[in-house]
Design an enzyme around this catalytic site. Structure first.
Site, mmCIF file in Angstrom:
data_model
loop_
_atom_site.group_PDB
_atom_site.id
_atom_site.type_symbol
_atom_site.label_atom_id
_atom_site.label_comp_id
_atom_site.label_asym_id
_atom_site.label_seq_id
_atom_site.Cartn_x
_atom_site.Cartn_y
_atom_site.Cartn_z
ATOM 1 N N VAL A 171 0.834 -1.210 0.000
ATOM 2 C CA VAL A 171 0.000 0.000 0.000
ATOM 3 C C VAL A 171 0.871 1.264 0.000
ATOM 4 O O VAL A 171 0.604 2.215 -0.743
ATOM 5 C CB VAL A 171 -0.993 0.004 1.192
ATOM 6 C CG1 VAL A 171 -1.860 1.260 1.173
ATOM 7 C CG2 VAL A 171 -1.888 -1.235 1.152
ATOM 8 N N VAL A 188 -11.565 0.412 5.345
ATOM 9 C CA VAL A 188 -12.729 -0.444 5.051
ATOM 10 C C VAL A 188 -13.021 -0.388 3.557
ATOM 11 O O VAL A 188 -13.116 0.698 2.980
ATOM 12 C CB VAL A 188 -13.992 0.026 5.810
ATOM 13 C CG1 VAL A 188 -15.181 -0.886 5.497
ATOM 14 C CG2 VAL A 188 -13.745 0.082 7.301
ATOM 15 N N GLY A 246 -11.230 -1.080 0.974
ATOM 16 C CA GLY A 246 -10.136 -0.676 0.075
ATOM 17 C C GLY A 246 -10.426 0.644 -0.606
ATOM 18 O O GLY A 246 -10.523 1.692 0.041
ATOM 19 N N GLY A 286 -1.915 -16.470 -5.220
ATOM 20 C CA GLY A 286 -1.563 -15.272 -4.451
ATOM 21 C C GLY A 286 -2.779 -14.429 -4.072
ATOM 22 O O GLY A 286 -2.631 -13.310 -3.585
ATOM 23 N N GLU A 310 -3.829 -15.280 1.543
ATOM 24 C CA GLU A 310 -2.571 -15.293 2.304
ATOM 25 C C GLU A 310 -2.175 -16.741 2.621
ATOM 26 O O GLU A 310 -3.031 -17.620 2.696
ATOM 27 C CB GLU A 310 -2.783 -14.567 3.655
ATOM 28 C CG GLU A 310 -3.307 -13.173 3.551
ATOM 29 C CD GLU A 310 -2.210 -12.150 3.327
ATOM 30 O OE1 GLU A 310 -1.029 -12.518 3.458
ATOM 31 O OE2 GLU A 310 -2.546 -11.005 3.005
ATOM 32 N N LYS A 346 -13.705 -4.533 10.133
ATOM 33 C CA LYS A 346 -14.272 -3.541 9.218
ATOM 34 C C LYS A 346 -15.712 -3.169 9.602
ATOM 35 O O LYS A 346 -16.080 -1.990 9.566
ATOM 36 C CB LYS A 346 -14.199 -4.065 7.785
ATOM 37 C CG LYS A 346 -12.759 -4.166 7.273
ATOM 38 C CD LYS A 346 -12.685 -4.966 5.988
ATOM 39 C CE LYS A 346 -11.282 -5.017 5.415
ATOM 40 N NZ LYS A 346 -11.158 -6.003 4.327
ATOM 41 N N GLY A 403 -6.156 -4.461 -2.684
ATOM 42 C CA GLY A 403 -5.222 -4.265 -3.798
ATOM 43 C C GLY A 403 -4.458 -2.974 -3.623
ATOM 44 O O GLY A 403 -4.934 -2.012 -3.008
HETATM 45 N N1 HSE Z 1 -7.429 -9.526 3.238
HETATM 46 C C1 HSE Z 1 -8.314 -8.464 2.913
HETATM 47 C C2 HSE Z 1 -9.375 -8.972 1.922
HETATM 48 C C3 HSE Z 1 -7.536 -7.302 2.331
HETATM 49 O O1 HSE Z 1 -9.247 -10.108 1.436
HETATM 50 O O2 HSE Z 1 -10.343 -8.295 1.671
HETATM 51 C C4 HSE Z 1 -8.200 -5.988 2.462
HETATM 52 O O3 HSE Z 1 -8.391 -5.569 3.778
#
Ligand code: HSE
Length: 401
Positions: free
Chosen positions: A12, A127, A129, A182, A185, A200, A297
């Site tokens: 980010v 929250v 993105g 990818g 995680e 969130k 992202g």
């Molecule tokens: N791991 C989170 C998702 C990333 O998959 O939405 C964004 O907060």
């Protein structure tokens, strides 16, 4: 000129630098000033990077520089982000963050600190993105009494559930594939167990109620128990299964929860698929409104951080109002919350199910050896009791209209 320091040159943080560089003309018009990246704090060096000479390893260089106006905190985690943010705000530097964990844990304190020092603590990127949702909650919907928020707030789980729905695949297989690509995680716990969505919805609920909604008190269930068989039933019912984060406030009663729900084809969140996020908000005057986009992202999240920097540039020496009190809200006991439940049991439990639940809607699907039905609306507590009396529940999923 607004001098910006970026704390954390990861995904980010490097996105923030990229957005400021790529859109510098647009941004300076909108901010009314040029934004200048003065420092980047990271433990690492970045030889060959166009910004390598901006990289510093000592936060004091940034915090002691009176020319730095705005800090972008893109480190994630509680410490040292918490200490750095407090020190920045205390010295009158605004902080713009993507760090949902820090906002969910210490939001009211950091907002108060900003107010006391005539600067800002802004968290649009924490929250959804890149989806503008904090700003609508804070500025645009101020004439509303918001009584319901329903969100798909986690991209990883939405991707997994969308794949399971499209391919009839099982959770473990899709998770493995998502990890290989990818999208998920290596340690997917925070996403698949619903913890990320929980933080969130805690932030959104705090803005909805104006009080502090402690994420620890939010009932949270992940998607690990959802199977391919559940999707066979969902399809037969014209529904899909989504991990919903929801928050409701009516007549002094408040609850928030994160759990998989079956939603019908005509629900606006039904067609939110893959890594997309959406937030569906109900206000007492406006009715329904929905905010949709990329919930994660590098560039979408960075764009939201930079939009906060622009807001800071427009409000130098002034604090933008944010209603999020330190007083914690009282939750309604989750056992009192009402839903309808989709239930799967073994075929031989049909008689017992009819006896225990008496009124139900039977679900016909191409699954051998099972009996499935949807209950009438009942409290969580009542359902738990009846499920125990039934003695065999293969799975149960709540129904959202
Ligand atoms: N791991 C989170 C998702 C990333 O998959 O939405 C964004 O907060």
């Amino acid at each position: 000129m607004i001098n910006v320091a970026v704390l954390g040159y990861g995904t980010v943080g490097s996105g923030v630098v990229e957005v400021i560089e790529k859109n510098k003309e647009e941004i300076s018009k909108k901010a009314g000033e040029k934004l200048n990246i003065k420092y980047i704090l990271d433990l690492r060096d970045f030889p060959g990077d166009p910004y390598e000479n901006k990289v510093v390893h000592d936060v004091d260089i940034i915090l002691n520089d009176p020319e730095v106006n705005v800090i972008c905190e893109t480190m994630g985690g509680i410490e040292p982000a918490y200490t750095f943010s407090k020190r920045a705000l205390t010295s009158g530097k605004s902080v713009c963050t993507s760090n949902k964990e820090l906002v969910a844990n210490h939001g009211p304190e950091l907002i108060r600190l900003a107010k006391e020092n005539n600067c800002n603590y802004l968290f649009e990127a924490s929250v959804g993105g890149g989806i503008p949702i904090i700003r609508p909650m804070n500025y645009s919907l101020t004439a509303e009494k918001i009584d319901a928020i329903t969100g798909i707030l986690n991209g990883t789980t939405n991707y997994i559930l969308s794949k399971m729905a499209a391919e009839g695949a099982d959770f473990e297989d899709v998770l493995k594939e998502a990890q290989e690509k990818g999208y998920a995680e290596r340690n997917p716990e925070a996403d698949v167990e619903g913890y990320d969505a929980c933080r969130k919805i805690a932030i959104l609920s705090s803005l909805m109620t104006g009080k502090n909604v402690r994420y620890e008190e939010i009932y949270t269930e992940g998607i690990t128990k959802i199977t391919a068989t559940d999707f066979i039933y969902a399809k037969a019912m014209g529904r899909s299964i989504k991990l919903l984060a929801l928050s409701r406030e009516t007549e002094g009663e408040f609850y928030a929860m994160v759990a998989p729900f079956m939603i019908s084809v005509d629900h606006p969140l039904y067609s939110v698929n893959d890594v997309f996020n959406a937030v569906f908000v109900h206000g007492n005057m406006l009715g329904d409104s929905m905010y949709y986009g990329r919930g994660a992202g590098k560039l979408p999240t960075a764009s939201a951080v930079v939009s906060d920097v622009v807001d800071c540039a427009r409000h130098v020496g002034r604090t933008i109002m944010c209603f999020w009190d330190t007083e914690s809200i009282e939750f309604t006991d989750i056992d009192q919350v009402k839903h309808r439940f989709f239930v799967r049991t073994k075929a031989e439990f049909e008689g017992k199910a009819l006896e225990v639940f008496s009124s139900m809607e039977v679900v016909e699907a191409d699954v051998a050896g099972e009996y499935a039905f949807v209950t009438d609306e009942m409290t969580e507590g009542e359902f738990k009791e009846k499920a125990q009396q039934l003695g065999c529940v293969l799975n149960r999923i709540r129904i959202e209209r």
